[in-house]
Write a protein that holds these residues in place. Structure first.
Motif, PDB file in Angstrom:
ATOM      1  N   LYS A  48       3.238 -11.514   1.272  1.00 25.54           N
ATOM      2  CA  LYS A  48       2.527 -10.813   2.382  1.00 25.54           C
ATOM      3  C   LYS A  48       2.644  -9.214   2.044  1.00 25.54           C
ATOM      4  O   LYS A  48       3.489  -8.475   2.108  1.00 25.54           O
ATOM      5  CB  LYS A  48       3.004 -11.217   3.833  1.00 25.54           C
ATOM      6  N   ASP A  49       1.280  -8.812   2.055  1.00 22.15           N
ATOM      7  CA  ASP A  49       1.211  -7.447   2.023  1.00 22.15           C
ATOM      8  C   ASP A  49       0.074  -6.868   3.110  1.00 22.15           C
ATOM      9  O   ASP A  49      -0.157  -7.434   4.002  1.00 22.15           O
ATOM     10  CB  ASP A  49       0.858  -7.090   0.638  1.00 22.15           C
ATOM     11  N   GLY A  52      -2.683  -8.782   3.840  1.00 17.74           N
ATOM     12  CA  GLY A  52      -2.696 -10.684   4.166  1.00 17.74           C
ATOM     13  C   GLY A  52      -1.914 -11.217   3.281  1.00 17.74           C
ATOM     14  O   GLY A  52      -0.797 -10.637   2.664  1.00 17.74           O
ATOM     15  N   TRP A  53      -2.092 -12.524   3.311  1.00 20.50           N
ATOM     16  CA  TRP A  53      -1.160 -13.461   2.531  1.00 20.50           C
ATOM     17  C   TRP A  53      -1.914 -13.697   1.233  1.00 20.50           C
ATOM     18  O   TRP A  53      -3.128 -13.922   1.198  1.00 20.50           O
ATOM     19  CB  TRP A  53      -1.065 -14.737   3.209  1.00 20.50           C
ATOM     20  N   THR A 253       8.181 -12.978   4.338  1.00 23.91           N
ATOM     21  CA  THR A 253       7.302 -12.171   3.919  1.00 23.91           C
ATOM     22  C   THR A 253       7.281 -12.194   2.143  1.00 23.91           C
ATOM     23  O   THR A 253       6.096 -11.707   1.843  1.00 23.91           O
ATOM     24  CB  THR A 253       7.498 -10.753   4.297  1.00 23.91           C
TER      25      THR A 253
END
Length: 336
Positions: A48-49, A52-53, A253
């Motif tokens: 996750k950044d 988004g995913w 994440t």
């Protein structure tokens, strides 16, 4: 007067599916879809950044990491398997014995039933986990007893399993609350004529237990076994529970695919235990599902009555046999 219109009969299958429709929708949305999505995530590196995913296909990399690179997963999984193999039979046997005792006509029977079920109502999983961590659920150390030392000389693994069962006997007893209720329900559904016919035929309590009670409780034992496997798997006392929660939180994440692989492996092991319980405790008769429990019990009563009839007349003399036949002939002619 206007003729009353006859209502068309509603299709029973359609009515059944309409009643099941909310459950089917819930199963598809909250169980089946998350399951397939978890399987997809387990073959990807999920990160996750700010955008988004992001999923990157990695194949079996997450599974290899779980079994090879992670040093905690495999030992904890083996420990969980040992817990299931030792706890489930102990809970089944202990709950069956307690249910048979609580089903007898003893004083304060309702009070004893309440005592055995009371911990299930009061104590939750976290409470039991705290008691276990403080060693409040352990009995005396039995590893120094001569019998356990003899078993340890034969097999360290078997001795460790038995010591673990006795040291956590209070925990096992806590798990027997709902199984006792299920076995009590199964015992009370057995036709009382079976026991009466067996007593007339000269059967003792041990024979009635093995020939009547246990065969009729096989389907109940299947339900209890599956329930116990799942109950142990979702409680904090099993060694894999804390590891899975920690893995999901730490890799949410960065590395959610690895967490998904761990959850799927754990679920697959639990499913294997359920399949094992099913094949061990399922009914062997092919036509068992075609006849009701009442019909099976009636057949069993008739078979016991025939055995009783043969036992009654096997020692009669020829004169008694002739007199009985003459009496039967007279009664038949009188009826005609």
């Amino acid at each position: 007067m206007a003729k009353s219109r006859k209502r068309k009969p509603i299709n029973q299958n359609l009515s059944a599916y309409l009643f099941l429709l909310p459950w089917i929708i819930g199963f598809l949305v909250f169980v089946l879809y998350p399951l397939f999505y978890t399987i997809i995530l387990s073959f990807n590196n999920v990160v996750k950044d700010i955008n988004g995913w992001n999923n990157t296909f990695t194949g079996l990399e997450n599974y290899i990491t779980a079994f090879v690179r992670n040093t905690n997963f495999t030992p904890l999984l083996i420990e969980f398997i040992i817990v299931e193999l030792s706890y489930v039979p102990a809970i089944l046997v202990l709950s069956l014995i307690l249910a048979i005792l609580l089903n007898t006509k003893i004083k304060f029977r309702s009070g004893f039933r309440l005592i055995f079920f009371f911990p299930v109502v009061v104590m939750s999983g976290p409470v039991l986990s705290q008691l276990g961590s403080s060693r409040a659920t352990e009995l005396i150390d039995v590893s120094s007893i001569l019998v356990f030392r003899m078993i340890a000389n034969y097999s360290d693994t078997l001795a460790g399993v038995l010591v673990g069962i006795f040291n956590n006997f209070s925990t096992i007893l806590w798990f027997t609350g709902i199984p006792i209720v299920l076995f009590l329900n199964g015992l009370q559904k057995i036709n009382s004529q079976l026991f009466e016919a067996a007593q007339i035929d000269g059967a003792n309590s041990w024979q009635m237990l093995w020939k009547i009670s246990l065969p009729n409780l096989k389907s109940t034992a299947l339900v209890v076994g599956i329930f116990t496997v799942v109950q142990i798997a979702i409680f904090e006392i099993n060694p894999m529970y804390a590891f899975i929660i920690r893995t999901i939180n730490d890799n949410y994440t960065n590395g959610l695919g690895f967490a998904a692989a761990v959850v799927l492996i754990y679920s697959f092991v639990v499913l294997l235990f359920i399949v094992l319980i099913f094949f061990l405790l399922r009914e062997r008769d092919k036509d068992v599902y075609k006849e009701t429990l009442q019909e099976k019990q009636q057949k069993f009563v008739k078979r016991l009555q025939r055995q009783q009839h043969r036992h009654r007349y096997q020692n009669e003399t020829v004169k008694e046999f002739v007199n009985r036949m003459i009496k039967r002939r007279k009664e038949k002619n009188h009826v005609e």
